[in-house]
Design a protein around this motif. Sequence first.
Motif, PDB file in Angstrom:
ATOM      1  N   ALA A   1       0.849  -1.187   0.000  1.00  0.00           N
ATOM      2  CA  ALA A   1       0.000   0.000   0.000  1.00  0.00           C
ATOM      3  C   ALA A   1       0.887   1.239   0.000  1.00  0.00           C
ATOM      4  O   ALA A   1       1.854   1.319   0.774  1.00  0.00           O
ATOM      5  CB  ALA A   1      -0.899  -0.002   1.234  1.00  0.00           C
ATOM      6  N   VAL A   2       0.588   2.174  -0.896  1.00  0.00           N
ATOM      7  CA  VAL A   2       1.440   3.375  -0.960  1.00  0.00           C
ATOM      8  C   VAL A   2       0.717   4.644  -0.514  1.00  0.00           C
ATOM      9  O   VAL A   2       1.344   5.571   0.011  1.00  0.00           O
ATOM     10  CB  VAL A   2       2.049   3.587  -2.367  1.00  0.00           C
TER      11      VAL A   2
ATOM     12  N   ILE B   1       1.667  10.469  -8.795  1.00  0.00           N
ATOM     13  CA  ILE B   1       2.542  10.745  -7.654  1.00  0.00           C
ATOM     14  C   ILE B   1       3.684   9.718  -7.717  1.00  0.00           C
ATOM     15  O   ILE B   1       3.555   8.677  -8.357  1.00  0.00           O
ATOM     16  CB  ILE B   1       1.817  10.638  -6.298  1.00  0.00           C
ATOM     17  N   ALA B   2       4.781  10.049  -7.071  1.00  0.00           N
ATOM     18  CA  ALA B   2       5.879   9.084  -7.020  1.00  0.00           C
ATOM     19  C   ALA B   2       5.790   8.319  -5.705  1.00  0.00           C
ATOM     20  O   ALA B   2       5.494   8.894  -4.654  1.00  0.00           O
ATOM     21  CB  ALA B   2       7.217   9.805  -7.116  1.00  0.00           C
ATOM     22  N   ALA B   3       6.023   7.010  -5.768  1.00  0.00           N
ATOM     23  CA  ALA B   3       6.056   6.198  -4.549  1.00  0.00           C
ATOM     24  C   ALA B   3       7.335   5.382  -4.573  1.00  0.00           C
ATOM     25  O   ALA B   3       7.890   5.109  -5.648  1.00  0.00           O
ATOM     26  CB  ALA B   3       4.838   5.284  -4.502  1.00  0.00           C
ATOM     27  N   LEU B   4       7.773   5.027  -3.410  1.00  0.00           N
ATOM     28  CA  LEU B   4       8.988   4.215  -3.307  1.00  0.00           C
ATOM     29  C   LEU B   4       8.557   2.784  -3.010  1.00  0.00           C
ATOM     30  O   LEU B   4       7.971   2.500  -1.962  1.00  0.00           O
ATOM     31  CB  LEU B   4       9.874   4.770  -2.188  1.00  0.00           C
ATOM     32  N   VAL B   5       8.797   1.883  -3.958  1.00  0.00           N
ATOM     33  CA  VAL B   5       8.315   0.511  -3.827  1.00  0.00           C
ATOM     34  C   VAL B   5       9.504  -0.432  -3.968  1.00  0.00           C
ATOM     35  O   VAL B   5      10.120  -0.488  -5.039  1.00  0.00           O
ATOM     36  CB  VAL B   5       7.252   0.203  -4.904  1.00  0.00           C
ATOM     37  N   ARG B   6       9.824  -1.087  -2.889  1.00  0.00           N
ATOM     38  CA  ARG B   6      10.981  -1.999  -2.879  1.00  0.00           C
ATOM     39  C   ARG B   6      12.228  -1.302  -3.427  1.00  0.00           C
ATOM     40  O   ARG B   6      12.988  -1.850  -4.211  1.00  0.00           O
ATOM     41  CB  ARG B   6      10.663  -3.256  -3.691  1.00  0.00           C
ATOM     42  N   GLY B   7      12.385  -0.050  -3.047  1.00  0.00           N
ATOM     43  CA  GLY B   7      13.588   0.688  -3.446  1.00  0.00           C
ATOM     44  C   GLY B   7      13.521   1.285  -4.825  1.00  0.00           C
ATOM     45  O   GLY B   7      14.446   1.941  -5.275  1.00  0.00           O
ATOM     46  N   GLU B   8      12.402   1.064  -5.517  1.00  0.00           N
ATOM     47  CA  GLU B   8      12.295   1.622  -6.858  1.00  0.00           C
ATOM     48  C   GLU B   8      11.283   2.766  -6.873  1.00  0.00           C
ATOM     49  O   GLU B   8      10.245   2.699  -6.201  1.00  0.00           O
ATOM     50  CB  GLU B   8      11.865   0.540  -7.853  1.00  0.00           C
ATOM     51  N   ALA B   9      11.600   3.788  -7.645  1.00  0.00           N
ATOM     52  CA  ALA B   9      10.680   4.923  -7.765  1.00  0.00           C
ATOM     53  C   ALA B   9       9.595   4.546  -8.770  1.00  0.00           C
ATOM     54  O   ALA B   9       9.885   4.255  -9.930  1.00  0.00           O
ATOM     55  CB  ALA B   9      11.432   6.162  -8.230  1.00  0.00           C
TER      56      ALA B   9
ATOM     57  N   ASN C   1       9.096   5.329 -12.636  1.00  0.00           N
ATOM     58  CA  ASN C   1       9.122   6.796 -12.656  1.00  0.00           C
ATOM     59  C   ASN C   1      10.231   7.330 -13.567  1.00  0.00           C
ATOM     60  O   ASN C   1      10.322   8.514 -13.805  1.00  0.00           O
ATOM     61  CB  ASN C   1       9.321   7.325 -11.226  1.00  0.00           C
TER      62      ASN C   1
END
Lengths: 116, 885
Positions: A13-14, A26-34, A50
């Motif tokens: 969940a972001v 929007i930008a989210a950080l998911v497992r270290g990836e943008a 991103n």
Amino acid sequence: MTETQTQPVTYIAVCRLDDIDPETGIAALVRGEAVAVFRTVDDRVFALSNFDPYGHASVLARGIVGTRGEVPFVASPLLKQPFSLETGECLDDPSVSVATYEVDVVDGEVRVGARR
Amino acid sequence: MSPHLRKKVVVVGHGMVGHRFVTAAIERGLTETHDIVVFGEEPRPAYDRVALTSFFEVGAEALSFLPSGVYEDPRVTLRTGTSVIEIDRAAQTVMLADGEEMAYDELVLATGAAPFVPPVPGAELGNVFVYRTIEDLEAIREAAKTAKSGAVIGGGLLGLEAANALHQLGVKTHVVELAPRLMAVQVDDAGGNTLKRHIEKLGLTVHTGVMTESIAPDSVAEISVVDEDESGVLDGKVSALKFKDVEEPLPIDMLVFSAGIRPRDALARAAGLDLAERGGVLVDEQCRSSDPHVWAVGECAAPGGRMYGLVAPGYDMAEVVADALLGGAGTFTGADMSTKLKLLGVDVASFGDAHGTTDECLELTYSDAVAGVYKKLVISEDGTRLLGGVLVGDASAYGLLRPMVASGIPLPENPEELILPQSTGGGGGIQLPPEAQICSCNNVTRGDIEAAVDNGCESAADVTKSTKAGSTCGSCKVQVKKIVEDYFTAQGKTVDTSLCEHFKMTRAELFDVVLIHGYKTFDQIIEAHGTGRGCDLCKPAVASILASQLNGHVLAKENRKLQDTNDAYLANLQKNGSYSVVPRIPGGEITPEGLIVIGEVAKEFGLYTKITGGQRIDMFGARMEDLPAIWKRLVDAGFESGHAYGKSLRTVKSCVGSTWCRYGVQDSVGLAIMLETRYRGLRSPHKLKGGVSGCARECAEARGKDFGVIATEKGWNLYVGGNGGAIPAHAQLLAGDLSTEELVSYLDRFLMYYVRTADRLQRTSTWIDSLDGGLDRVREVVVDDVLGLGTELEAAMAAHVDGYFDEWKATIEDPEKLKRFVSFVNAPDIPDPNISFGSTRGQIVPEVGEEPAAVGRSGARDNQTGPVSLGSSIPIGLPTLEETR
């Protein structure tokens, strides 16, 4: 949280859907990836890397969202190359594309899953 | 080439042609090997003598080709107010009036012509003038202050120009012409009569076929002649003209001779150079005189024995000599003397064999005495070819007819249709051959125009930019437009002016639609007038239109999705995803305290600083999430947004002006600050730049801006449509000698008219070109207010000025708007690892990655240097949404 290349990855969940204005990203950080998460006017969500492969910068979430024909897309804010939100493909050059991610909305919460 | 091997070109005369020679020499590279010294007899540098009459409206500075008096090329020296009195061809030197001698390797004579004053008794009286220089016009203006009636001797081109000037100065004006008709050289009797009727309708009196026998002095003069004047020259002022075979003298208070010109060839004559039979330095096709090191160009030259009294042939000669001095083979072989001009508001054109001198030729005339229109075609004996013609009152067909003569294409079946009133100048399907010259000023053929379209020009304005067709006298503009449109049609192309696939209308049309319906959001507009959900073209355009009409915050919730890259974050996106921040520094004026704050902010946030071209300071390398904190610091210190990110007013550049500068005549800094403050935040089709210079030296480079203001002794000259960038353009004079109040009112109108009617991303220069009538149209709307829009445009600007607020301040005060300024929605504390910096010359520079940085790849950017290298690795064990909430 598991993280391997081969096993199914859990959804993370972001943010709330309401945190994303319709027709923006929007930008989210998911497992270290943008990851750039977009919401269209009909409340569908899409997740793309991103990273703009043309401009080599992590910016796609800041682009303008629109449609080309029926295809929802984001225009890179750097040099305006259009990327399909559905496939990540550059609409002007099918040989270039950005990665897409599984994404869904559960109970108003936006969740990003595995890279497709 | 070492200095002592450099050669020297001496140019005698700094008029239009002398100036053209110098610019051609610089452009072609002659100054790489030659020094150039130019002697100008007049007290000022070259100016636009063709537009001399407009001196009364715009002043001398606006006419000047070189307001600074100095060429940018340091190898050219200009000495004005300096006469050359002798040429020593054997020694290759010239002597100046003060006895100074100067050696030359090559000598270029550009001494022009002098007005011809017929040997009439009384010609030396007071209040008798010629019409050639700015000094002449100054004297005429002075005399007109007290004169009630005046006469112009000469009913040709120049005479009518002078009559127009007298008429405008409020003097009851008579035109006196020896020939039986006006403009005897260009038009025939019937054309001259039509012209005469037009002119008399304006309140001028025309006397044709009369010979002036003598000029009578006023009574005071007669006494003074007897009592005081020993030389026998009549003193006193003119009081009347006495015509041959006419009883009654014509009482007048002033007189202007404008009866033709004579080449100024006295220097050449004294130096023993060959002259033409009717005067002028005899030169060959390269404009070389009988002495191989002496050249002559312009009105003082007679190539092949013929003198040319127009500027275009003079320009051609100047180019030919510059070319010849570089070893080129260009030649001058005569000029097209076709003319089209507006005299006292009447269109007059003549082309080709206007007088029907060709053997057995036929004439076809159309005359409408009521409407004041006269047209004549001269046609070959067999009726197949057009040889020439005359147009008075309606010269719209000139653009088609002149090239028809030059190209010799067959006439259509019914040639009368070419001049009948329903003809629009399009010529009903006449196809000119590709080699037909359409623009005679710049030698552009139909083929050239079509080739320009093939090479990507998408409009007549593009073609004009690329080929120069229509850019000089403008008489062929309609024809150029028609050729471009026909060519598009022939290719099955329609010129699509749609904004994008979502809106089948232009930006100007969309602006009106939004205004009429009072729409407030993009959703309303696209539902009612568009298709789909918009794109990166129409959304920013709509955002700009809404911003112009509503003066709201560009980041208001319902419309921020429309904002382009930079507007979306009120900063300029740079290549690595970081931003640059530019606070407004109106007019470039800043206190030491302000400088210190900017320095401190840049240091604190690790930003690269650079002075911009617009006289302010740009701070680069800000991370998006740091923007609000940076703004807060700047806003607290009294700064506001400089809108460097917006399609809006950037800066109004200024020189230091009369406050400090010993040359300045007005307070340019004060005006620049006032204008920048007035128009800040104004959303427009493209970025806007302004400039204010405190004197004609133009240190603020105002004529390179969308609007430029140059101080004069009497007020301000306003120039519009200047542009640096990819296609540089000099701003053109819109109006001269304005008070500050007039200036602001014209600028309000100009800018609002542009905001409302330009296409997206159309700078003012191309917008002006795209208007039917170009700059004249802008002047009609802005200055003459022919559309009656003046008040409305000013009110719209007043609403903008009153509604202005600082976007940065409004953003940092609104938590809802601030929410977007985070690196990651789920990890706001982690800076984007993809943004990184190196170091060059002691400051940061952006580094651009090849692929997304990801966790677990720390070390990928180990080679970073420099003070700021945030996020080179991110700790594993990322915060989940739950953790960050």
